[in-house]
Structure formats: structure tokens, C-alpha cells
Design a protein around this motif. Structure first.
Motif, short mmCIF file in Angstrom:
data_model
loop_
_atom_site.label_atom_id
_atom_site.label_comp_id
_atom_site.label_asym_id
_atom_site.label_seq_id
_atom_site.Cartn_x
_atom_site.Cartn_y
_atom_site.Cartn_z
N GLN A 8 0.85 -1.18 0.00
CA GLN A 8 0.00 0.00 0.00
C GLN A 8 0.89 1.24 0.00
OE1 GLN A 8 -3.18 -0.03 2.91
NE2 GLN A 8 -3.58 -2.20 2.62
N GLY A 9 0.30 2.39 -0.29
CA GLY A 9 1.07 3.62 -0.37
C GLY A 9 0.43 4.73 0.43
N THR A 10 1.21 5.72 0.76
CA THR A 10 0.68 6.86 1.50
C THR A 10 -0.11 7.81 0.61
OG1 THR A 10 2.75 8.05 1.13
CG2 THR A 10 2.55 6.80 3.20
N MET A 11 0.01 7.62 -0.71
CA MET A 11 -0.66 8.49 -1.68
C MET A 11 -0.59 7.84 -3.04
SD MET A 11 2.32 11.36 -2.32
CE MET A 11 2.75 11.55 -0.60
N SER A 12 -1.33 8.36 -4.00
CA SER A 12 -1.17 7.94 -5.38
C SER A 12 0.22 8.36 -5.86
CB SER A 12 -2.23 8.59 -6.27
OG SER A 12 -3.51 8.13 -5.94
N GLY A 13 0.85 7.52 -6.63
CA GLY A 13 2.17 7.86 -7.16
C GLY A 13 3.31 7.59 -6.20
N TYR A 126 -0.79 -20.44 -7.62
CA TYR A 126 0.49 -19.80 -7.38
C TYR A 126 0.95 -19.96 -5.93
CZ TYR A 126 -0.29 -17.85 -11.97
OH TYR A 126 -0.51 -17.71 -13.32
N ASP A 127 2.27 -19.77 -5.74
CA ASP A 127 2.86 -19.89 -4.41
C ASP A 127 2.75 -18.58 -3.62
OD1 ASP A 127 3.80 -22.52 -5.01
OD2 ASP A 127 5.50 -21.66 -6.07
N VAL A 128 2.87 -17.46 -4.34
CA VAL A 128 2.86 -16.14 -3.72
C VAL A 128 1.98 -15.21 -4.54
CG1 VAL A 128 4.24 -14.13 -3.02
CG2 VAL A 128 5.21 -16.42 -2.81
N ILE A 129 1.17 -14.41 -3.84
CA ILE A 129 0.38 -13.36 -4.49
C ILE A 129 0.88 -12.02 -3.95
CG2 ILE A 129 -1.91 -12.49 -5.03
CD1 ILE A 129 -1.59 -15.40 -5.80
N VAL A 130 1.29 -11.14 -4.85
CA VAL A 130 1.70 -9.79 -4.49
C VAL A 130 0.53 -8.86 -4.80
CG1 VAL A 130 3.35 -7.92 -4.87
CG2 VAL A 130 4.12 -10.30 -4.99
N VAL A 131 -0.07 -8.33 -3.74
CA VAL A 131 -1.28 -7.51 -3.88
C VAL A 131 -0.91 -6.03 -3.84
CG1 VAL A 131 -3.57 -7.02 -2.92
CG2 VAL A 131 -2.60 -9.33 -2.73
N GLU A 132 -1.50 -5.26 -4.71
CA GLU A 132 -1.26 -3.81 -4.74
C GLU A 132 -2.53 -3.08 -4.32
OE1 GLU A 132 -0.50 -0.19 -7.92
OE2 GLU A 132 -0.06 -2.24 -8.56
N GLY A 133 -2.39 -2.11 -3.43
CA GLY A 133 -3.51 -1.25 -3.05
C GLY A 133 -3.68 -0.12 -4.04
N ALA A 134 -4.50 0.86 -3.67
CA ALA A 134 -4.76 2.00 -4.55
C ALA A 134 -4.83 3.28 -3.73
CB ALA A 134 -6.05 1.80 -5.32
N GLY A 135 -4.19 4.34 -4.21
CA GLY A 135 -4.23 5.60 -3.48
C GLY A 135 -3.66 5.43 -2.09
N SER A 136 -4.42 5.83 -1.08
CA SER A 136 -3.97 5.75 0.32
C SER A 136 -5.03 5.04 1.16
CB SER A 136 -3.74 7.15 0.87
OG SER A 136 -3.67 7.13 2.28
N PRO A 137 -4.62 4.21 2.14
CA PRO A 137 -5.59 3.58 3.03
C PRO A 137 -6.17 4.56 4.05
CG PRO A 137 -3.38 3.03 3.72
CD PRO A 137 -3.24 3.77 2.43
N ALA A 138 -5.60 5.77 4.13
CA ALA A 138 -6.05 6.74 5.14
C ALA A 138 -7.00 7.78 4.57
CB ALA A 138 -4.84 7.44 5.76
N ALA A 173 6.19 12.16 7.96
CA ALA A 173 4.81 12.57 8.24
C ALA A 173 3.83 11.71 7.45
CB ALA A 173 4.63 14.04 7.89
N GLN A 174 4.18 11.37 6.21
CA GLN A 174 3.33 10.50 5.39
C GLN A 174 3.11 9.16 6.09
OE1 GLN A 174 4.71 9.79 1.35
NE2 GLN A 174 5.72 11.78 1.30
N LEU A 175 4.21 8.52 6.50
CA LEU A 175 4.12 7.18 7.08
C LEU A 175 3.42 7.21 8.44
CD1 LEU A 175 7.72 5.99 6.13
CD2 LEU A 175 5.59 5.21 5.09
N TYR A 176 3.85 8.14 9.31
CA TYR A 176 3.26 8.21 10.64
C TYR A 176 1.79 8.62 10.55
CZ TYR A 176 2.35 9.51 15.46
OH TYR A 176 1.81 9.59 16.72
N GLY A 177 1.51 9.64 9.75
CA GLY A 177 0.15 10.15 9.65
C GLY A 177 -0.81 9.11 9.08
N THR A 178 -0.36 8.37 8.07
CA THR A 178 -1.20 7.33 7.51
C THR A 178 -1.52 6.27 8.56
OG1 THR A 178 -0.29 7.67 5.29
CG2 THR A 178 -1.37 5.55 5.72
N ALA A 179 -0.48 5.79 9.26
CA ALA A 179 -0.69 4.77 10.28
C ALA A 179 -1.58 5.29 11.41
CB ALA A 179 0.66 4.29 10.83
#
Length: 511
Positions: A8-13, A126-138, A173-179
Motif C-alpha cells: 500500500q502507499g501513503t498516496m497515489s504515485g 500460485y505460491d505467492v500473491i503480491v497484492v497492490e492497493g490504490a491511493g492511500s488507506p487513510a 509525516a506521510q508514514l506516521y500520519g497514515t498509520a
């Protein structure tokens, strides 16, 4: 049951797609059958599978990195924006209609069974699935009924790596604020932070990393540098499109071919141009204004998610008039998909699939396009027609690509005598050319075969540049080298031992 890990990401991009592609390649190199997954993607760059179904281009790229054939199970829901507030909705590879953002938000929980079925299809193989999120979870206004970030992680029992973009500033701030904005159960799913797109000496981050760990008990599992790799990115966030047109009225460097791509507001599938960009002989630039256009060797009109609105923009910006003047002087003009439709005499939209009504085209090709209710999504392979005149060097070239378009395009009797079928045949025309103007519905035309090399040789010869025959880029081998380079750089940047432990824990947590 496959192991699972989610980016997951703190933002798009923030770099989720590229990180996911890198992990897919790493796991593949380590002998694990790996597949990507993104429940819902919003993008104008799409891909057509071998069975004629449409999915997000990013997951096709990740599948390629994993060494497997792309499947719509990897991206069961694709949203293709058509306006500022609405999108075409594609489920399991087929368009089911257009919805406003509010209507889609109200109905998206109905798609949970579709998402879970798609994921289970992968999980069995498959043995492993790599899942991608979208935008931000926050995005706290959108968290209810979430099906792509923490809501999906909960459904899949997936541990999460949260990536922040230090290049934009404020990464701590991105990482802490999102969490901090997440619920405790959601925060517990974050098993590691990734600081992405770093430039410079990594040790200067150490005090910040230590302070972050004091405030929140989540380790930083990697500091990934700004990666100098040539791998397809998504839509307008791509660095390929940033600043390409600034000062671009200047001629290309000595000995290079000047290719001007019109940067349409609803530009789609610009990855069609990636093989030309990778070639050292061409300077490919994206143009959004008349002053940037200059006098290029080739003007390319790319795909569009809303052909009529983008043609209107082309007209209002003055670019249409500038292109017509250059066409009259003999400059080569080439259109792909929506760009091909714009080059014709008329576009009709009787069912309101785009803007509705009818619209005059640029008049450079004797064709008319009529939008119907159904969408063409199919793969295509063959040879270009036996051509004469300006496009003769492409005559008979082998190609392999795909079609994604609304509408059927037919040749008009008036002016047809001067035109030649560019691809396809009389029963199904896939493109047309007349004098120095050509267009086609074929996406990926330059990816395989010798079309790209012949195209560049054609342009070079017109410019008086000699290119060595057979010296063209093997684009498929080039892409493989870039995936391997990505994996090497990410291995050095990430704590892969910890990531493998997180994978093992994910498997145990679901037993």
C-alpha cells in the motif's frame, strides 16, 4: 494456499506498482510461482488478454515481471475515467456500463464476491500473491466499504508494507500520519514501512527512522533509491509525461529523429510509444501546446478515452490547425485508436457513449467512425498491407498487438481512391493511409516484430540519417533486462529476510 503480501502507499504515485513488479520478479527468481493482484484499478492504460478481456496495464506488467501470462483474475475491476466525475466500469474484463463516482461508491460492495473469486483463482495456482492497493488507506472519507486497501487486506488476511514517497517531501509525516489515521486492527496489519524514491546518502535518514520507530512500533524494511529503470508506469503520473514538451520546439539533437506525441487530456495507452522511446535514435516528446510543436519529423496522435472531447480540445488549443499546416507541407502524421478516429472526416455518437451527436474530424483520412453500444476488445496479429508511397518501407511488416475501442470505422467512397488499407483487409479494416497520413486501431504495434525498426528507418531516411539495418532494439529482451535490473536494485534496498518472514507469518495466520 498461496502466501500473500500487500503493497500500500501513503498516496497515489508513491511507487506501489513498481515495487510490486520488483517483488514479483524477485520471488520468480527465487523459484516461487508468483502472481500480482489488484482488486480495483483506475487507469486509462489497459491491456487485452489472449482471451480478449480487458485489464489494467500495471498488472499485465507485473505479470510479465513474474514470467506469467496476464489474466483478468489479476485485476477483476478496472475503472476508466471518462469525465471528471464518472468512469467506464469493467468487471472481469468486460465493460458493464458507465457510472458516476457516487453511484459506483454505493454499489461497490456488490463486487466483493467478484474480487474474492478472482483472488481464489490465483490462490489455487500460485505460491505467492503480491497484492497492490490504490491511493492511500487513510482516505477516511472513503474507508467505509473499502475493497482495495485495508478492507481488502482484511478479507485476504494480508500483511501490508506501506510505501512513502520521500521525493515529494515529508515522508516521515506521510508514514506516521497514515498509520495514525487507521484503526488499531488496520495498523497492526502494517508489518513494515518502505521509504521510496530516495536520493543521496541513506545514513542521513537514520535519526528519522529511529524517531519514527519510537513513535510507532513498525520497522522500516527498506529505503529504495530513485530507480533508473525503464518500466511502464501508470497514466499521467508517469515521469515520461512530465516536462517532455517544455522547450520542445527546439529541433532534436543532431542525428536523432524528432517525434512529437500530442498529449491529449484523456490520453490512454501511451505505452504504445515505449519501444520508440527506448530506441536511441528517436527523441520522443509530449506536446500540449502549439508553441511546443515546432517542426517534428513525425506527429503522433495517441489513444484517447474520450475521442470527441479530446478532438474538441485539439481544436480549441490551436493544435489541430498547426497539425493540418504541417500535414499539408508533408510532415508524417500517424494516429493510433482514438487518434486514428480523429484523423477521419466525421465521428458520430448516436447513443451518447461519449459526447453525443456528431463532430467533424480533421479530414486527413477518408473514414467515418460511428460509436455503438458495444466495445471491441481483441488481440490482433498479422502483416501490414502491401503499401506504396510514403509508408512503403512498412509494407508487409509483421505485427502483434490488440484493439480496445468503441466504434466502427468505415472507408468513405469520396477520397478512397487515393487511400490504402494500412492493416487488416477489405472485410475488416484496421487502419488506413493516404499520402503522408496513416492511422490504425492496433495498440502495441511497435512492441513485437520489425515494425518499430522499419518505422524509425523510414523517418531516418526522410531526414537523411543512415540507420544500420538489423540494428534495432529487441524490445522484449530489453524489457526482461529492465525487470532483472529492478530486482537487483530492490534486493539491495529491501530487507528480504524480514519480508520472507512476513510471508511465512501470513501463511500461518490463515491456517
Amino acid at each position: 494456499m498461496a502466501k500473500v503480501i500487500m503493497i500500500q502507499g501513503t498516496m497515489s504515485g508513491a511507487g506501489k506498482s513498481l515495487l510490486a513488479a520488483g517483488l514479483c520478479r524477485i520471488f520468480r527468481e527465487d523459484g516461487l510461482r508468483t502472481a500480482p493482484f489488484k482488486s480495483q484499478n483506475m487507469a486509462l492504460n489497459s491491456y487485452i488478454t489472449k482471451d480478449g478481456l480487458e485489464m489494467g496495464r500495471a498488472q499485465a506488467v507485473q505479470a510479465e515481471a513474474a514470467g506469467i501470462e496476464p489474466s483478468v483474475s489479476m485485476n477483476p475491476i478496472l475503472l476508466k475515467p471518462t469525465t471528471d466525475t464518472g468512469s467506464q466500469v469493467i468487471v472481469n474484463g468486460k465493460a458493464v456500463g458507465s457510472m458516476s463516482a457516487r453511484d459506483y461508491y454505493a454499489r461497490k460492495q456488490e463486487l466483493v464476491p467478484v474480487i474474492l473469486e478472482a483472488y481464489r483463482n490465483l490462490e489455487e495456482r500460485y505460491d505467492v500473491i503480491v497484492v497492490e492497493g490504490a491511493g492511500s488507506p487513510a482516505e477516511i472519507n472513503l474507508k467505509e466499504n473499502d475493497i482495495v486497501n485495508m478492507g481488502l487486506a482484511r478479507m485476504l488476511h494480508a500483511p501490508v508494507l506501506l510505501a512513502g514517497d520521500i521525493d515529494r517531501g515529508g515522508v516521515f509525516a506521510q508514514l506516521y500520519g497514515t498509520a495514525a489515521l487507521l484503526e488499531p486492527e488496520e495498523r497492526d496489519r502494517i508489518r513494515g514501512f518502505i521509504i521510496n524514491k530516495f536520493r543521496g546518502d541513506r545514513t542521513i535518514l537514520d535519526p528519522g527512522i529511529a524517531m519514527l520507530r519510537e513513535r510507532i512500533p513498525i520497522p522500516v524494511v527498506g529505503v529504495v533509491p530513485m530507480l533508473d529503470v525503464d518500466i511502464e508506469e501508470e497514466d499521467s503520473l508517469s515521469s515520461r509525461l512530465e516536462g517532455k514538451g517544455k522547450g520542445a520546439s527546439a529541433p532534436a539533437p543532431e542525428g536523432r529523429i524528432d517525434v512529437a506525441v500530442i498529449r491529449l487530456p484523456r490520453l490512454s495507452n501511451y505505452t504504445d510509444l515505449a519501444p520508440l522511446e527506448a530506441e536511441g535514435h528517436a527523441a520522443v516528446r509530449y506536446v500540449s501546446g502549439v508553441r511546443e510543436l515546432g517542426t517534428p519529423d513525425l506527429i503522433l496522435l495517441p489513444g484517447s478515452k474520450n475521442t470527441m472531447e479530446d478532438l474538441r480540445w485539439l481544436r480549441m488549443s490551436g493544435l489541430e490547425a498547426a497539425i493540418l499546416k504541417l500535414a499539408a507541407k508533408g510532415t508524417l502524421i500517424f494516429g493510433i485508436c482514438g487518434g486514428y478516429q480523429m484523423l477521419g472526416e466525421e465521428i458520430e455518437d448516436p447513443y451518447g457513449m461519449e459526447a453525443g451527436g456528431s463532430m467533424r474530424g480533421m479530414g486527413l483520412l477518408p473514414v467515418r467512425t460511428v460509436f455503438g453500444r458495444s466495445k471491441v476488445t481483441t488481440r490482433s496479429a498479422g502483416n501490414l498491407s502491401a503499401l506504396t508511397g510514403d509508408w512503403e518501407p512498412l509494407s508487409g511488416a509483421a505485427y502483434e498487438g490488440y484493439e480496445i475501442h468503441m466504434g466502427e470505422t468505415c472507408i468513405l467512397e469520396e477520397g478512397a481512391a487515393q487511400a490504402q488499407i494500412f492493416a487488416g483487409g477489405p472485410e475488416r479494416v484496421l487502419g488506413l493511409c493516404r499520402k503522408n497520413v496513416a492511422g490504425t486501431y492496433i495498440h502495441g504495434l511497435f512492441d513485437k516484430g520489425d515494425v518499430a525498426e522499419r518505422f524509425l528507418c523510414l523517418l531516418a531516411a526522410r531526414k537523411g540519417i543512415l540507420l544500420e539495418e538489423g540494428g534495432g532494439l529487441d524490445f522484449q529482451a530489453y524489457k526482461e533486462s529492465q525487470y532483472s535490473l529492478l530486482a537487483r536494485k530492490m534486493r539491495r534496498a529491501l530487507d528480504m529476510e524480514r519480508i520472507y518472514r512476513i510471508l511465512e507469518e501470513s501463511e500461518r495466520s490463515r491456517v
